[in-house]
Design an enzyme around this catalytic site. Structure first.
Site, short mmCIF file in Angstrom:
data_model
loop_
_atom_site.label_atom_id
_atom_site.label_comp_id
_atom_site.label_asym_id
_atom_site.label_seq_id
_atom_site.Cartn_x
_atom_site.Cartn_y
_atom_site.Cartn_z
N GLN A 188 -3.77 -2.39 9.65
CA GLN A 188 -3.51 -3.13 8.52
C GLN A 188 -4.67 -4.01 8.29
OE1 GLN A 188 -0.24 -5.90 8.84
NE2 GLN A 188 -0.21 -6.44 6.70
N ASP A 231 0.76 1.25 -3.23
CA ASP A 231 0.23 -0.02 -3.70
C ASP A 231 -0.46 -0.85 -2.90
OD1 ASP A 231 0.70 0.93 -6.60
OD2 ASP A 231 2.92 0.74 -6.00
N GLY A 274 6.68 3.59 -3.30
CA GLY A 274 6.87 3.26 -4.85
C GLY A 274 5.82 3.82 -5.79
#
Length: 524
Positions: A195, A219, A251
């Protein structure tokens, strides 16, 4: 054989292509099959040469072409040369209704003379002419001004191998890698390892080495990249780096929005990926709104997609446990949250947008300022390039990303803004932009803002793009750079069936016409 092939007409040369090229070539697999091929500024026309009076003619629009290459055959004894053009036209789906982009390869053998070098030069002449003409015929939208990426475009592609169902890297190697080769786009592939890896990378990278940064993920990875760019001392220049988005997550809202802005028919899954890959190879760049978000914790973020509080935020966060099933995780999360529907208490205020009356069919042309190289932009598929719009009095930063913030943070950040002014210091270094319209959280709400009377909500969603997910057409009228925050909120009292009907209607973009008394939509 092509007429006068040994001495090509200078008017037919590829640089500044004009006029018509005509040639007769053989099929790559069968020398007995010959084709007449003609190239104009807008199309490549192919017709089989035969004695039959009803010869079939096939016309390929050059706006669907991403590249063409010339090469010698694998057999050293073969005097012929070859050129292959790569098209992605809209064709009918095999098993369902509608159309989608599908790959078509057209290959021809050039054997005009016995000299293989002469044949190769002729093949290269055709390949060069087709490439040049296809650049001039890039797909465009009325009223939208694009810039174009330099060619060849040096591209860094960031792939999150864990996004979505963990298939982003396989999708890249299975679809996009070949397209980049066909379009002659040189790239460096970077696999993110943890991350904020992408955030740290772009914050410290030498961006002069790259003409574009492309994200193959959901995204969230683009959110990291944009905030990394905005944390740089040279953020004003860095944010002008074209950014591309290839859908590889669950998504894929921005990718779906970019596809929608291109006025293409709806697409999902790998069809959406192919569409975004096509737009990326075409290299068109357009502006994209970037939103500044302030939290009560004094944290400041930049968002390109949406800011959610309440139901939508809970579904996004709680459905993480279902990530392995892909996009259906959101449906599962929605059903779970509907079963125990909550009411969220908060205070909401917003600055209404001042809309200027626009003539019919001229909305975009009437309100959009000229696009300049000084603007932040979205390198769209493109998928997309970020270029900011600037004027002597304001700097509006354009970009894109989804901020998945928790519900408590969002309550204190119910207002966001797009007009940002850079602060300058004595050493001429530019600090992060300051917001000219957004009051501090410890200050009273300005009089020209609207304060919502209700304090009990089911959801609050501030969104700046058309889609919240591939299958959620949330703001049908949104544009990438309309300078608006589209605010939707649902007040307490709505029933579970009514809320479910709203989300089902959102798949078709018809939820705003449902007449639901608990749903409010405002442009900010």
């Amino acid at each position: 054989m092509e007429k006068d092939a040994s001495a090509p007409d200078p008017s037919r040369q590829c640089n500044g292509f004009s006029g018509v090229l005509y040639g007769e070539f053989t099929d790559t697999l069968n020398d007995g099959v010959r084709y007449s091929v003609s190239l104009t500024e807008s199309a490549l026309t192919i017709q089989r040469i035969s004695s039959s009076p009803d010869r079939t003619k096939v016309v390929f629009n050059l706006s669907d072409c991403i590249g063409c290459r010339a090469y010698k055959g694998p057999d050293s004894a073969d005097i012929g040369a070859y050129f292959t053009a790569y098209f992605y036209p809209f064709k009918r789906r095999w098993m369902s209704t509608g159309v989608a982009r599908q790959r078509v390869e057209q290959c021809f053998r050039v054997a005009l003379v016995q000299d293989p070098l002469v044949n190769l030069r002729e093949a290269e002449r055709w390949a060069h002419a087709i490439r040049d003409a296809s650049v001039l015929q890039a797909p465009r939208r009325d009223g939208v001004t694009y810039t174009e990426l330099r060619r060849p475009c040096r591209t860094m592609i960031l792939v999150n191998p864990h996004s979505g169902r963990g298939q982003a890297l396989q999708l890249f190697t299975g679809h996009i890698q070949a397209m980049l080769t066909e379009a002659s786009v040189p790239y460096t592939l970077v696999i993110t390892e943890h991350q904020n890896h992408a955030r740290e990378l772009v914050r410290n990278a030498d961006l002069t080495q790259w003409d574009a940064l492309v994200i193959m993920s959901g995204d969230g990875l683009l959110f990291e990249v944009i905030n990394g760019l905005m944390e740089r001392e040279d953020w004003q220049q860095a944010i002008q780096t074209p950014l591309g988005m290839l859908p590889g997550g669950s998504g894929n809202a921005l990718a779906a929005s970019i596809h929608h802005y291109s006025q293409s028919p709806p697409a999902w899954n790998e069809e959406l990926l192919l569409s975004c890959g096509f737009m990326l190879c075409k290299g068109l760049v357009g502006p994209l709104d970037l939103v500044s978000v302030h939290l009560a914790s004094s944290q400041r973020l930049f968002s390109f997609l949406s800011l959610a509080w309440g139901f939508v935020a809970d579904v996004d966060i709680e459905s993480e446990k279902y990530r392995h099933v892909g996009a259906i995780r959101f449906l599962m999360g929605t059903l779970v949250r509907l079963a125990s529907l909550r009411v969220y208490q908060g205070r909401l205020a917003y600055l209404p947008a001042k809309e200027v009356p626009k003539p019919p069919n001229e909305r975009v042309k009437a309100t959009r300022p000229p696009f300049t190289s000084q603007q932040p932009s979205l390198c769209s598929s493109l998928p997309c390039h970020l270029v900011p719009r600037t004027s002597p009095k304001q700097s509006s930063v354009k970009n894109c990303v989804d901020t998945n913030l928790n519900q408590n943070s969002i309550t204190n950040s119910s207002s966001v803004i797009t007009n940002m002014r850079p602060e300058t210091h004595g050493n001429n270094k530019t600090a992060s932009p300051t917001d000219s319209l957004l009051p501090s959280l410890d200050q009273p709400v300005p009089e020209n803002w609207t304060v919502v009377n209700e304090e009990d909500f089911v959801l609050v969603l501030a969104i700046y793009q058309s889609h919240l997910a591939e299958d959620l057409w949330t703001v049908p009228g949104a544009m990438a750079d309309d300078g608006l925050i589209h605010l939707l909120y649902v007040t307490a009292g709505i029933s579970r069936p009514a809320l479910l009907r709203l989300f089902l209607a959102m798949e078709r973009g018809s939820h705003l016409a449902c007449g639901c008394p608990h749903l409010v939509y405002e442009k900010c």
